[in-house]
Design a protein around this motif. Structure first.
Motif, PDB file in Angstrom:
ATOM      1  N   SER A 175       6.404 -61.069 -29.973  1.00 32.30           N
ATOM      2  CA  SER A 175       6.095 -60.872 -31.386  1.00 32.30           C
ATOM      3  C   SER A 175       7.308 -61.204 -32.250  1.00 32.30           C
ATOM      4  O   SER A 175       7.173 -61.712 -33.372  1.00 32.30           O
TER       5      SER A 175
ATOM      6  N   ALA B  58       0.223 -54.126 -26.558  1.00 37.29           N
ATOM      7  CA  ALA B  58      -0.609 -54.574 -27.681  1.00 37.29           C
ATOM      8  C   ALA B  58      -2.041 -54.088 -27.513  1.00 37.29           C
ATOM      9  O   ALA B  58      -2.696 -53.691 -28.489  1.00 37.29           O
TER      10      ALA B  58
ATOM     11  N   GLU C 250       9.042 -56.326 -27.281  1.00 43.37           N
ATOM     12  CA  GLU C 250       8.364 -57.035 -28.366  1.00 43.37           C
ATOM     13  C   GLU C 250       9.004 -58.398 -28.630  1.00 43.37           C
ATOM     14  O   GLU C 250       9.044 -58.863 -29.775  1.00 43.37           O
TER      15      GLU C 250
END
Length: 241
Positions: free
Chosen positions: A93, A109, A90
């Protein structure tokens, strides 16, 4: 948006140097554009980093240590949060960036989106395209059936089919009624013969034999009184009639 990495190039801590190299090396592997800001040689960079790190992210002494990562003016995190995002795939993000197509983070995602919406985005696009194609094909079908000649033929065929079915039903009803009448006449005839014998003259009077023709005539007269046409049952009468 610019990713800013605040680090100390002249740090005497081996652990800090290792953490800085790991963050920078992973960003380069992901081909993420970033800018380094050295706090060891630039006091303004040092002060800006200390002022923009949130208070809950600062250590107990109040002085945050490098590396510290920002997305423009937005704080992303330190090494520990960066490492956790790396382990969870991640990082994009964490940095506030959209993951590139085909990356592990993009696939995760998409899966999360499928679980949230309960439908695959590709299938959703396919079904929407099929619905659009079906809607576009509908006017053509309406145009085809709008021909008056074809409509007249279809109406004639629809009228013919019920008439044939009605004739078949009427024929079956006619046969069943005739069968019922035949059974009724047979039962009546079986009770009529003893009645005729009872109505025959007594022994004192001249006995005239009741012939088969007389009994048939009586039967025909009885059927006429009941409203049943006797000619429907000619096979039951004598050949002489």
């Amino acid at each position: 948006m610019v990713i800013k990495v605040y680090l100390a190039t002249a740090s005497g801590s081996t652990a800090i140097k290792k953490k800085q190299q790991e963050v920078v090396g992973f960003l380069e592997a992901l081909k993420v554009d970033y800018t380094e800001f050295d706090i060891a040689t630039n006091e303004e960079n040092r002060m800006w980093m200390r002022e923009n790190v949130p208070g809950e992210k600062k250590p107990t002494n109040g002085i945050p240590l490098p590396p510290q990562i920002f997305n423009d003016q937005n704080y992303c995190g330190d090494y520990d949060t960066f490492f956790n995002a790396k382990e969870d795939n991640e990082v994009f993000s964490f940095l506030g960036l959209a993951p590139p197509a085909g990356s592990k983070e993009a696939q995760l995602a998409e899966k999360a989106l499928i679980l949230q919406n309960g439908k695959d985005p590709e299938e959703h696009h396919k079904t929407s395209a099929e619905e659009c194609s079906g809607d576009s094909a509908a006017p053509e079908d309406l145009h085809k059936t709008s021909d008056p000649g074809e409509a007249a033929e279809e109406s004639e065929e629809s009228m013919k089919e019920p008439s044939e079915k009605e004739e078949e039903v009427e024929h079956k009803v006619f046969l069943s009624v005739n069968l019922f009448h035949s059974l009724q006449i047979i039962s009546i005839f079986s009770y009529l013969i003893p009645l005729i014998s009872l109505l025959s003259p007594s022994q004192d009077e001249e006995e005239e034999p009741i012939t088969e023709v007389d009994s048939s005539c009586v039967l025909i007269q009885f059927l006429s009184t009941t409203g049943i046409h006797p000619y429907l049952f000619l096979p039951l009468s004598s050949p002489e009639l």
